[in-house]
Design an enzyme around this catalytic site. Structure first.
Site, short mmCIF file in Angstrom:
data_model
loop_
_atom_site.label_atom_id
_atom_site.label_comp_id
_atom_site.label_asym_id
_atom_site.label_seq_id
_atom_site.Cartn_x
_atom_site.Cartn_y
_atom_site.Cartn_z
N ALA A 82 0.84 -1.20 0.00
CA ALA A 82 0.00 0.00 0.00
C ALA A 82 0.87 1.24 0.00
O ALA A 82 1.38 1.65 1.04
CB ALA A 82 -0.91 0.01 1.23
N ARG B 260 2.07 18.07 1.30
CA ARG B 260 2.36 18.21 -0.14
C ARG B 260 2.93 19.58 -0.48
O ARG B 260 3.96 19.67 -1.16
CB ARG B 260 1.09 17.93 -0.96
CG ARG B 260 0.86 16.45 -1.13
CD ARG B 260 -0.44 16.09 -1.81
NE ARG B 260 -0.53 14.62 -1.80
CZ ARG B 260 -1.64 13.94 -1.98
NH1 ARG B 260 -2.79 14.55 -2.18
NH2 ARG B 260 -1.62 12.62 -1.95
N GLU C 61 4.57 11.56 -0.91
CA GLU C 61 3.34 12.37 -0.81
C GLU C 61 2.50 12.33 -2.08
O GLU C 61 1.81 13.30 -2.38
CB GLU C 61 3.67 13.83 -0.48
CG GLU C 61 4.66 14.04 0.63
CD GLU C 61 4.06 13.83 2.00
OE1 GLU C 61 2.85 13.99 2.13
OE2 GLU C 61 4.81 13.48 2.91
C1 LIG Z 1 12.38 9.03 0.49
C2 LIG Z 1 10.99 8.60 0.82
C3 LIG Z 1 10.45 8.95 2.05
C4 LIG Z 1 9.16 8.52 2.40
N1 LIG Z 1 8.65 8.85 3.64
C5 LIG Z 1 7.44 8.34 4.00
C6 LIG Z 1 6.94 8.53 5.35
O1 LIG Z 1 7.57 9.20 6.19
N2 LIG Z 1 5.76 7.95 5.68
C7 LIG Z 1 5.03 7.21 4.79
O2 LIG Z 1 3.98 6.71 5.15
N3 LIG Z 1 5.47 7.01 3.51
C8 LIG Z 1 6.65 7.55 3.11
N4 LIG Z 1 7.13 7.32 1.82
C9 LIG Z 1 6.36 6.49 0.91
C10 LIG Z 1 5.73 7.24 -0.22
O3 LIG Z 1 4.64 8.00 0.23
C11 LIG Z 1 5.33 6.16 -1.28
O4 LIG Z 1 6.54 5.69 -1.85
C12 LIG Z 1 4.43 6.73 -2.32
O5 LIG Z 1 3.15 6.88 -1.78
C13 LIG Z 1 4.34 5.84 -3.57
O6 LIG Z 1 4.04 4.52 -3.22
P1 LIG Z 1 4.84 3.27 -3.84
O7 LIG Z 1 6.28 3.61 -3.72
O8 LIG Z 1 4.36 2.02 -3.19
O9 LIG Z 1 4.47 3.27 -5.37
P2 LIG Z 1 3.17 2.64 -6.07
O10 LIG Z 1 1.94 3.11 -5.35
O11 LIG Z 1 3.36 1.18 -6.20
O12 LIG Z 1 3.22 3.32 -7.50
C14 LIG Z 1 4.02 2.82 -8.55
C15 LIG Z 1 3.63 3.56 -9.84
O13 LIG Z 1 2.22 3.36 -10.13
C16 LIG Z 1 1.58 4.61 -10.30
N5 LIG Z 1 0.20 4.55 -9.80
C17 LIG Z 1 -0.22 4.08 -8.61
N6 LIG Z 1 -1.56 4.20 -8.49
C18 LIG Z 1 -2.01 4.78 -9.62
C19 LIG Z 1 -3.31 5.17 -10.11
N7 LIG Z 1 -4.43 5.01 -9.38
N8 LIG Z 1 -3.38 5.72 -11.35
C20 LIG Z 1 -2.26 5.91 -12.10
N9 LIG Z 1 -1.02 5.54 -11.70
C21 LIG Z 1 -0.89 4.99 -10.49
C22 LIG Z 1 2.41 5.59 -9.47
O14 LIG Z 1 2.26 6.91 -9.93
C23 LIG Z 1 3.83 5.07 -9.71
O15 LIG Z 1 4.31 5.59 -10.92
C24 LIG Z 1 8.39 7.76 1.47
C25 LIG Z 1 8.95 7.43 0.23
C26 LIG Z 1 10.22 7.83 -0.12
C27 LIG Z 1 10.78 7.45 -1.45
#
Ligand SMILES: Cc1cc2nc3c(=O)[nH]c(=O)nc-3n(C[C@H](O)[C@H](O)[C@H](O)COP(=O)(O)OP(=O)(O)OC[C@H]3O[C@@H](n4cnc5c(N)ncnc54)[C@H](O)[C@@H]3O)c2cc1C
Length: 396
Positions: free
Chosen positions: A139, A257, A375
């Protein structure tokens, strides 16, 4: 900057001094070693002693000597966030304070809870951190799919699950953890808990080695039968009636954001200034090559100024208590590619020296790319914007 009030300009100047002396060198060192600065770094102690300034840099409200919250001044805070990211975004995100855990408290907690969990930051004898964990292995963008389970047992909640990519969790005193009471309810099952770092069952799994923004740690952790007192459920049980829990999470993102965008503008300015120095010192004093480089720097400035106005608009609405979901997503959608292009253009202008890793620009390029993921990615911002403008269905 001259149009901001006197106190804001003074504070930006203070951050500039701290950035030059500490943050830029610390960021370059973290990038080289791939490790964030240690928790007992002298700069963090200095920050803990200067509590007020630092809490503003990370977007929190000002506190008086007794630890009471003063007026929340997000416009000033975000300008300070922009300036700190100019010197190093990774280090800016590693500064002591509640971090995005503070934004979650603001959107979800009761006044009593806010007071209780922010009290630790009035201890200036050492640095303290907070964090917020939503993301899980299954997630990320789709936060509705979180699987971390929360079960009520008497006057305690029992949490089980795994979180990943949580900023500063390994050094935090507490983490705001989003969990579900029933995964089949989707967003309506969400609850936010403050989990103290010392809670039995809360184990850090690993700290990631990231491509950029290495000045702050990004952590995976597990919760195994971690018990938290009932009063650590943020907002209390009544808060979660009629989908308010999920709205609390989204309200958190509506302030974090724009802060991401402020950081992006700071990084874009850093790239711009680096290239401008090179044009001034190394380019012929006149002629087409210099003119073209200055025009391209002008394009960078226009893009960054637009991004700045967009994040200021979003935080102005938040301060006025108005809905800013659309404006926060507009800004987060617009800024990362503009900032990435700004850094790429600066690299072009500087030439081969820009890609050497003893210079700052190639590091900035990696730092900026990460900005796009946290975010909510570009695609996710488009979905949010479409939902706001067109009533786009929720299951897409
Ligand atoms: C350096 C860093 C710090 C972070 N810090 C925090 C933190 O403090 N707390 C926390 O909770 N999280 C944190 N995160 C997590 C961050 O919020 C998630 O990485 C982000 O929400 C994306 O999720 P995912 O990496 O699982 O990618 P995914 O959700 O798997 O997405 C992969 C690809 O699919 C695309 N995609 C997904 N859904 C859709 C849709 N409905 N329509 C079109 N395209 C879609 C996305 O745009 C992306 O290109 C951090 C991440 C990083 C890299």
């Amino acid at each position: 900057m001259t149009r901001f009030d006197q106190r804001t300009r003074e504070m930006i100047e203070e951050v500039r001094e701290l950035g030059r002396t500490y943050m830029r060198p610390m960021g370059l060192e973290s990038d080289r070693t791939a490790d964030p600065p240690p928790v007992d770094h002298p700069f963090y102690l200095l920050c803990a002693r200067q509590g007020g300034l630092v809490s503003r840099v990370i977007g929190e409200g000002e506190r008086n000597e007794g630890g009471e919250a003063l007026a929340w001044r997000p416009v000033r805070n975000f300008l300070l966030g922009e300036e700190s990211a100019y010197w190093d975004r990774g280090v800016a995100l590693s500064l002591p304070g509640p971090g995005i855990g503070g934004a979650a408290l603001r959107s979800t907690a009761t006044p009593e809870q806010r007071q209780r969990f922010l009290e630790v930051f009035t201890d200036h004898s050492r640095a303290h951190w907070g964090a917020m964990a939503m993301t899980e292995p299954g997630a990320g963008s789709d936060v509705a799919r979180i699987q971390t389970r929360a079960r009520k047992d008497g006057d305690e909640w029992v949490l089980n699950g795994q979180k990943m990519f949580c900023s500063n969790a390994a050094r935090a005193d507490w983490v705001v953890v989003w969990a579900t009471v029933d995964a089949s309810l989707g967003r309506e099952g969400h609850r936010a808990f403050v989990v103290e770092r010392s809670t039995p069952g809360f184990e850090i799994l690993k700290i990631e080695h990231k491509m950029g923004s290495r000045g702050y740690e990004t952590t995976s952790f597990v919760l195994e039968d971690a018990r938290v007192p009932a009063e650590n459920l943020l907002g209390g049980e009544a808060f979660y009636e009629s989908r308010r829990g999920f709205k609390g999470a989204m309200a958190t993102f509506n302030t974090t954001r724009p802060l991401h965008v402020a950081h992006g503008v700071g990084m874009g300015r850093a790239a711009h200034d680096f290239a401008l120095d090179v044009v001034r010192s190394d380019y012929p004093s006149q002629g087409r090559r210099r003119r073209r480089a200055l025009e391209r720097l002008g394009e960078i400035r226009r893009g960054l100024q637009t991004a700045r106005l967009m994040y200021l608009h979003a935080v102005y609405l938040a301060k006025a208590g108005q809905s800013n979901a659309l404006e926060a997503s507009y800004a987060k959608l617009y800024a990362p590619p503009v900032v990435l292009r700004a850094v790429a253009t600066a690299l072009d202008i500087v030439g081969e020296a820009g890609v050497r890793n003893d210079r700052m620009l190639e590091k900035l390029y990696r730092d900026v790319k990460i900005l796009d993921i946290g975010e909510g990615t570009q695609q996710v911002q488009r979905v949010v914007v479409a939902r706001q403008l067109l009533d786009f269905p929720r299951d897409v």
